[in-house]
Every structure is written in structure tokens, then in C-alpha cells.
Write an enzyme that holds these catalytic residues in place. Sequence first.
Site, mmCIF file in Angstrom:
data_model
loop_
_atom_site.group_PDB
_atom_site.id
_atom_site.type_symbol
_atom_site.label_atom_id
_atom_site.label_comp_id
_atom_site.label_asym_id
_atom_site.label_seq_id
_atom_site.Cartn_x
_atom_site.Cartn_y
_atom_site.Cartn_z
ATOM 1 N N GLU A 177 16.576 38.834 81.332
ATOM 2 C CA GLU A 177 16.040 39.172 80.014
ATOM 3 C C GLU A 177 14.866 40.156 80.063
ATOM 4 O O GLU A 177 13.772 39.879 79.591
ATOM 5 C CB GLU A 177 15.649 37.894 79.262
ATOM 6 C CG GLU A 177 16.828 36.942 79.077
ATOM 7 C CD GLU A 177 16.449 35.626 78.415
ATOM 8 O OE1 GLU A 177 15.263 35.446 78.081
ATOM 9 O OE2 GLU A 177 17.331 34.777 78.233
ATOM 10 N N GLU A 294 26.374 32.073 79.400
ATOM 11 C CA GLU A 294 25.745 30.990 78.637
ATOM 12 C C GLU A 294 26.459 30.785 77.298
ATOM 13 O O GLU A 294 25.831 30.615 76.252
ATOM 14 C CB GLU A 294 24.253 31.283 78.415
ATOM 15 C CG GLU A 294 23.480 31.499 79.708
ATOM 16 C CD GLU A 294 21.986 31.747 79.492
ATOM 17 O OE1 GLU A 294 21.467 31.383 78.414
ATOM 18 O OE2 GLU A 294 21.339 32.292 80.410
#
Length: 384
Positions: A177, A294
Site C-alpha cells: 500500500e 484479499e
Amino acid sequence: MSGFLRRQFLAGAGLGIGAGIAGGLTDVSPLGAAWANSAAPASATGPTDRLRDLAARRGLFYGCAMKSGQITDDPAFTAAVIADCGAIVPEYELKRIVTEPSPGRFDFSGADRLSRFAQEHDMLMRGHTLVWHLANPAWLEAALAEAPDLKTHMFNYIETAMRRYGNRVPVWDVVNEAVAPEEGDFLGRRIGSPWFKAFGESYIDDAFHHARAVAPDAVLAYNDYGVEMTGSWYGARRRAMLLLLEGLVARNVPIDMVGIQGHLIAFDKAFDEDVFAGFLAEIAGMGLKITITEFDITDRKGPADPAVRDAEVAALGRRFLDVALNCKALVGVLSWGLSDRYFWVPEDPAQQPPKGQKLRPLPLDETLAKKPLWDAIAGAFRES
């Protein structure tokens, strides 16, 4: 993981994940030496097939995130994981706030337990994550602020974690991220990250180079979210992520794979198959493999009737997976949990469900019964 197995993994070879261990080989990853196991033809599939088997017939893996405590605290859930999953990822037990609560004092007990569980049940284990702007112990952020010229705090942890697991964890999210266009950087970089504040953009390159030096045969990934749906916010994140990846490839940074988290939103955000397919094609064109890491689907804005929400969630999941599975760079799919009994909910109050309404974002319900989303995942593996 041997160099041969790493090349096979990146080529998208079929996963017979644990035969190397079962056959008594030493120093092999959970991918084992089972690449020669032939996959059954799609026509052999039936309604009782496990998701892990359906994925393997496509040369892919399917798995989920889990916590080590679930292994003994919830045997029914654990049995469901064993049945459907050929891969696991620690939900939080490889995050640094857990593994290094104070400088040089490590606690990998939870991740060790998950690693043993993966080996015992012929599963791949993914390492998540080495360098992230969140889930860091307070001492680390203070140290980065005080001594920004030193990268030892990053390098030492990469060495400690990767060497501890060796071939038992053959795939790592090295950096997680690192893009955030909303922070105002013209290239979309996450400039508020303590790593960026300390070292600038070079921390990403350095993390990958150091990971490759420590573990030459590991599969090294960059992982991020917010690139799946349509709208300006998602579009800005896709552009930032492609800029980041293009730069890494141009500078010969040793990145092998991109993790796309796949946190989808039903009843609110739109999903455009062509936009997402184009994004995947851009990544594949750089020579990088892709994993959905995810996968889950928020249904908080859906109607009260769970059957209606389940149907829409399944339809969105199928559309998303059909596009992903059509990309030859895809190697696997991980959902962020398996059952609604345990699931991640963002802390943002705006993303909480209405009072009295329970979210149903995962393939199994709270009783571990299969939901329409399970059927959608199975159908995608069979038919896409």
C-alpha cells in the site's frame, strides 16, 4: 523454493502443493515437488469439489487469510479451511506490531503456528507483509523519525523474517500500500508513510533489492487496494499504481508479482469489466504475475433481506473473477477470510452496516454453510 520451482510458480504451473513434504523431501516449500501432478480435466468437476481443487485444475491456487488461534479455538472453521483452501496468509501475525513489539525482541509464535499448519495440510503460505505504513510498533516510527538516514530498521527486519521461514514461505508482500493519490503527491505516492518521510521513494526499491539479496528464490510482490471498482478515486489509484510499477520495472527492481486486494463493494460502487481487464493487461504487459490477495465483498448498503444481498454479492464476485481468471498472468485467489463468522470490517464508521444487520462478505456463512458467493467462486474456476 528452488530456482526451478520459483520459475514454475511464476509461469502459473498447476499446484499440487504439498507432495514434496508428504514424500519426505527436505528443505522444500509447501509447493513441494508436486508440479508433475496432473490436474483433472474440468469435465471431472462436480458439485462437491473443493475450491482448492477447482483452482488447481486451472493451474491456480485458492486460499484465505486466517489467525493462528482459530486452529485450536474453532476446529469446525479450521476444518472448513482445510477442505477449501490450498493456501493461507496470516491475517495479522506477520505484521510488525505483533512480531517485533520492542527493538530486537521478536515474537513469531503465531506465524510459526500457521506455517506448521500450512505444511501439515499441503498449503502454500504467503508472507504478509514486510514493509507497510501501518501496524508498526510505536518504537519503530519514533526511530525512523529520529534517524532517517539509517535503513537498518527496514533491512534487519526483512532479513529476520525471510530467513526465519526460508522455503516455507515462498511468496512475500515486500511492500504494501505505497500509493495514496489523496495525499496530494503528483505521482500518487503515499507521502505520509513513515517510510517515505524517512527515506523518500527509494525505500521501495531498496526493500525489494534487499529481499532479493536475502532470499534469491522467493517470489517478491507489491500489494495494494482500491483499484477494482469504477469512479475517479479508483481511477486515480490505478494510475498511481501503474506509475509505481512502471518505474520499478524500468529501474530493474526485482519485483515478480502484484497483489490486488479485491475488496469489492456491492450496492454502491460500480464495477466495469473492461476497465478492470485493461488494468490487469497493463500489469501483465510488464511481465508481472498477479494474485488476488484479499477478496471480499461489502454488502452494507444492501437491503435487509440477506438472500437479496447474497445474490448481488455473488453476481459481483462472479463478474470480477471472470475478468481476473481471463488474465493469463493470474496465479491465485485469496479471500480475506473464509466465513462470515470472522471477517475484517474497516474502522471507518461510514462503512459499518446498519444497526442490527450483519455483513455477509465471504464464501461461507456464520454456520460454515456455503453461500451463493462460494458457488460463484466455484463456477468461475470451472467455467471462466
